[in-house]
Scaffold this motif. Structure first.
Motif, PDB file in Angstrom:
ATOM      1  N   SER A   1       1.017  -1.190   0.072  1.00 22.19           N
ATOM      2  CA  SER A   1       0.000   0.202  -0.063  1.00 22.19           C
ATOM      3  C   SER A   1       0.826   1.260  -0.080  1.00 22.19           C
ATOM      4  CB  SER A   1      -0.924  -0.125   1.270  1.00 22.19           C
ATOM      5  OG  SER A   1      -1.792  -1.137   1.343  1.00 22.19           O
ATOM      6  N   ILE A   2       2.075   1.325   0.736  1.00 17.95           N
ATOM      7  CA  ILE A   2       2.898   2.427   0.777  1.00 17.95           C
ATOM      8  C   ILE A   2       3.597   2.612  -0.423  1.00 17.95           C
ATOM      9  CG2 ILE A   2       5.036   3.331   1.943  1.00 17.95           C
ATOM     10  CD1 ILE A   2       4.186   1.935   4.320  1.00 17.95           C
ATOM     11  N   ALA A   3       3.808   1.434  -1.243  1.00 21.32           N
ATOM     12  CA  ALA A   3       4.582   1.457  -2.582  1.00 21.32           C
ATOM     13  C   ALA A   3       3.542   1.988  -3.621  1.00 21.32           C
ATOM     14  CB  ALA A   3       5.086  -0.001  -3.091  1.00 21.32           C
ATOM     15  N   ARG A   4       2.425   1.853  -3.526  1.00 20.34           N
ATOM     16  CA  ARG A   4       1.076   2.277  -4.284  1.00 20.34           C
ATOM     17  C   ARG A   4       1.129   3.762  -4.120  1.00 20.34           C
ATOM     18  NH1 ARG A   4      -1.578  -2.518  -3.586  1.00 20.34           N
ATOM     19  NH2 ARG A   4      -2.941  -1.565  -1.822  1.00 20.34           N
ATOM     20  N   ALA A   5       0.933   4.416  -2.818  1.00 19.79           N
ATOM     21  CA  ALA A   5       1.055   5.780  -2.413  1.00 19.79           C
ATOM     22  C   ALA A   5       2.456   6.455  -3.150  1.00 19.79           C
ATOM     23  CB  ALA A   5       1.098   5.945  -0.954  1.00 19.79           C
ATOM     24  N   LEU A   6       3.334   5.865  -3.089  1.00 18.91           N
ATOM     25  CA  LEU A   6       4.824   6.435  -3.365  1.00 18.91           C
ATOM     26  C   LEU A   6       4.746   6.510  -4.639  1.00 18.91           C
ATOM     27  CD1 LEU A   6       7.620   4.754  -1.120  1.00 18.91           C
ATOM     28  CD2 LEU A   6       6.775   7.203  -1.178  1.00 18.91           C
ATOM     29  N   SER A   7       4.371   5.614  -5.522  1.00 19.15           N
ATOM     30  CA  SER A   7       4.071   5.627  -7.000  1.00 19.15           C
ATOM     31  C   SER A   7       3.115   6.623  -7.460  1.00 19.15           C
ATOM     32  CB  SER A   7       3.708   4.334  -7.541  1.00 19.15           C
ATOM     33  OG  SER A   7       3.492   4.193  -8.980  1.00 19.15           O
ATOM     34  N   ALA A   8       2.209   6.864  -6.766  1.00 24.13           N
ATOM     35  CA  ALA A   8       1.112   8.068  -7.216  1.00 24.13           C
ATOM     36  C   ALA A   8       2.106   9.488  -7.089  1.00 24.13           C
ATOM     37  CB  ALA A   8       0.096   7.859  -6.495  1.00 24.13           C
ATOM     38  N   TRP A   9       2.584   9.601  -6.019  1.00 21.22           N
ATOM     39  CA  TRP A   9       3.482  10.810  -5.630  1.00 21.22           C
ATOM     40  C   TRP A   9       4.377  11.001  -6.491  1.00 21.22           C
ATOM     41  CZ3 TRP A   9       4.251   9.814   0.573  1.00 21.22           C
ATOM     42  CH2 TRP A   9       2.884   9.539   0.979  1.00 21.22           C
ATOM     43  N   ARG A  10       5.157  10.128  -6.836  1.00 19.95           N
ATOM     44  CA  ARG A  10       6.427  10.042  -7.670  1.00 19.95           C
ATOM     45  C   ARG A  10       5.777  10.699  -8.993  1.00 19.95           C
ATOM     46  NH1 ARG A  10       7.922   5.279  -7.218  1.00 19.95           N
ATOM     47  NH2 ARG A  10       9.099   5.757  -5.249  1.00 19.95           N
ATOM     48  N   GLY A  11       4.498   9.975  -9.521  1.00 21.90           N
ATOM     49  CA  GLY A  11       4.129  10.430 -10.924  1.00 21.90           C
ATOM     50  C   GLY A  11       3.738  11.989 -10.841  1.00 21.90           C
ATOM     51  N   PHE A  12       3.166  12.391  -9.746  1.00 23.25           N
ATOM     52  CA  PHE A  12       2.750  13.765  -9.732  1.00 23.25           C
ATOM     53  C   PHE A  12       3.945  14.730  -9.571  1.00 23.25           C
ATOM     54  CE2 PHE A  12       2.242  17.177  -6.445  1.00 23.25           C
ATOM     55  CZ  PHE A  12       1.313  18.082  -7.107  1.00 23.25           C
ATOM     56  N   TYR A  13       5.017  14.405  -9.126  1.00 24.28           N
ATOM     57  CA  TYR A  13       6.121  15.324  -8.891  1.00 24.28           C
ATOM     58  C   TYR A  13       6.927  15.121 -10.249  1.00 24.28           C
ATOM     59  CZ  TYR A  13       5.491  16.512  -4.116  1.00 24.28           C
ATOM     60  OH  TYR A  13       4.837  16.956  -2.818  1.00 24.28           O
ATOM     61  N   ARG A  14       6.759  14.069 -10.800  1.00 23.87           N
ATOM     62  CA  ARG A  14       7.503  14.045 -12.156  1.00 23.87           C
ATOM     63  C   ARG A  14       6.686  14.939 -13.081  1.00 23.87           C
ATOM     64  NH1 ARG A  14       6.899   8.731 -13.210  1.00 23.87           N
ATOM     65  NH2 ARG A  14       9.222   8.061 -11.905  1.00 23.87           N
ATOM     66  N   TRP A  15       5.384  14.833 -13.076  1.00 19.84           N
ATOM     67  CA  TRP A  15       4.869  15.937 -13.854  1.00 19.84           C
ATOM     68  C   TRP A  15       5.091  17.477 -13.521  1.00 19.84           C
ATOM     69  CZ3 TRP A  15       1.081  19.379 -12.411  1.00 19.84           C
ATOM     70  CH2 TRP A  15       0.245  20.165 -13.461  1.00 19.84           C
ATOM     71  N   MET A  16       5.119  17.547 -12.182  1.00 22.51           N
ATOM     72  CA  MET A  16       5.716  18.879 -11.621  1.00 22.51           C
ATOM     73  C   MET A  16       7.085  19.378 -12.092  1.00 22.51           C
ATOM     74  SD  MET A  16       3.212  20.312  -9.402  1.00 22.51           S
ATOM     75  CE  MET A  16       4.160  20.920  -8.017  1.00 22.51           C
ATOM     76  N   THR A  17       7.950  18.562 -12.398  1.00 21.70           N
ATOM     77  CA  THR A  17       9.247  19.023 -12.753  1.00 21.70           C
ATOM     78  C   THR A  17       9.192  19.297 -14.183  1.00 21.70           C
ATOM     79  OG1 THR A  17       9.749  16.636 -13.382  1.00 21.70           O
ATOM     80  CG2 THR A  17      10.432  17.565 -11.334  1.00 21.70           C
TER      81      THR A  17
ATOM     82  N   TYR B   1       6.005  20.459 -16.028  1.00 24.69           N
ATOM     83  CA  TYR B   1       4.974  21.422 -16.222  1.00 24.69           C
ATOM     84  C   TYR B   1       5.021  22.556 -15.155  1.00 24.69           C
ATOM     85  CZ  TYR B   1       3.300  18.018 -19.909  1.00 24.69           C
ATOM     86  OH  TYR B   1       3.368  17.091 -20.927  1.00 24.69           O
ATOM     87  N   ARG B   2       5.636  22.375 -14.121  1.00 24.08           N
ATOM     88  CA  ARG B   2       5.705  23.745 -12.889  1.00 24.08           C
ATOM     89  C   ARG B   2       6.886  23.844 -12.579  1.00 24.08           C
ATOM     90  NH1 ARG B   2       1.199  23.637 -14.803  1.00 24.08           N
ATOM     91  NH2 ARG B   2      -0.810  23.527 -13.744  1.00 24.08           N
ATOM     92  N   ASP B   3       7.935  23.564 -13.324  1.00 26.33           N
ATOM     93  CA  ASP B   3       9.334  24.014 -13.285  1.00 26.33           C
ATOM     94  C   ASP B   3       9.826  23.669 -11.646  1.00 26.33           C
ATOM     95  OD1 ASP B   3       9.580  25.281 -15.797  1.00 26.33           O
ATOM     96  OD2 ASP B   3       8.688  26.852 -15.169  1.00 26.33           O
ATOM     97  N   LEU B   4       9.342  22.519 -11.222  1.00 29.17           N
ATOM     98  CA  LEU B   4       9.824  22.087  -9.989  1.00 29.17           C
ATOM     99  C   LEU B   4      11.333  21.472 -10.104  1.00 29.17           C
ATOM    100  CD1 LEU B   4       8.794  21.598  -6.956  1.00 29.17           C
ATOM    101  CD2 LEU B   4       8.451  19.088  -7.635  1.00 29.17           C
TER     102      LEU B   4
END
Length: 297
Positions: free
Chosen positions: A70-86, A88-91
């Protein structure tokens, strides 16, 4: 989306829906995981989180009883969000990139006790197909074969009666030879008497169905499950359990881990070391039952 959803999260989910054609189920799951992250991070904005924050949040989830998957699934979702942020949002960097979930506990393979194995294999066959079944199950337990190795055996190849060995092609194309016990050889002899009455003339398989074709893996599982239920063992028995039982019982008697590795065809000793835990479990039960200072009142 709710009114308090982070606008970046909302934009990411919209992007997933429009550009990646993510399903509604996937979007719901990702929204749930990002809502969890927002709750853990509050009041810090998601865009300001660092790797040590993500590790701390993963630790909190683990401490709260969330499983490794379950933690791995959460981290996967978070990782995908931040990958998009880098993108499209210049993170500057993805804070989840190198964060891994807690290691899942090793699941020990279940093994039959020697008495259970004996009860399973000493059941008397009532017809030709049951003679086939007993021969298959004796060979599993006698030689520790994998299911794929057993169903691939052919008549006249692989089994050497003079040496009492069976030679199989295992994983990664490796050939190995392992001993075959007297009970298994006797069961094979009994089946070979019956086999011509079932096998098609052009069928080379050692073990065949009632229609004369090679046994499938699913058919072997089904027959073993039926056989075990008729023996009233009280546990679900599958082919790999007989392989586990073979390894566990040989190790308990010999203590020779390297020999068990060779017999199982494991490329690495680490794959075989799980059976040392099984052996320890057996010893721990004996200790608990026998030691005066270990007995429960």
């Amino acid at each position: 989306m709710t009114g308090d959803t982070d606008p970046d999260v909302a934009a990411w989910l919209e992007w997933l829906a429009s550009q990646r054609r993510a399903s509604a189920l996937t979007l719901t799951a990702y929204a749930r995981e990002l809502a969890r992250l927002s709750e853990l991070a509050a009041p810090t904005p998601l865009a300001r989180l660092a790797p040590h924050d993500i590790r701390r949040f993963a630790g909190r989830l683990h401490a709260a009883g969330l499983g490794s998957r379950s933690i791995a699934r959460a981290l996967s979702a978070w990782r995908g969000f931040y990958r998009w942020m880098t993108h499209y949002r210049d993170l500057a960097a993805n804070p989840v990139e190198h964060v891994r979930p807690p290691r899942a506990p090793t699941r020990l393979p279940r093994a039959l006790s020697p008495d259970q194995a004996a009860a399973l294999l000493e059941r008397q066959p009532e017809d030709g197909l049951q003679l086939r079944d007993r021969a298959m199950f004796e060979l599993f337990y006698s030689s520790g074969l994998r299911l794929a190795e057993l169903v691939s055996l052919d008549v006249g190849h692989g089994i050497d009666r003079l040496d009492a060995t069976v030679t199989v092609l295992g994983k990664r194309g490796k050939t190995r030879s392992v001993p075959v016990g007297r009970a298994a050889l006797a069961a094979l002899d009994a089946w070979l008497v019956e086999r011509p009455g079932f096998a098609r003339p052009d069928e080379s398989a050692l073990f065949v169905t009632r229609t004369g074709t090679r046994m499938s893996s699913g058919a072997v599982r089904s027959r073993l499950d039926l056989w075990a239920r008729r023996c009233a063992l009280g546990v679900h028995v599958h082919p790999h359990m007989l392989r586990h039982s073979f390894a566990s019982h040989v190790l308990q008697s010999s203590g020779d881990l390297r020999a068990v590795q060779e017999l199982l065809g494991h490329a690495s000793i680490r794959s075989t070391q799980v059976y040392t835990h099984l052996d320890f479990q057996h010893l721990a039960k004996v200790y608990d039952a026998a030691h005066p200072r270990a007995r429960r009142k």
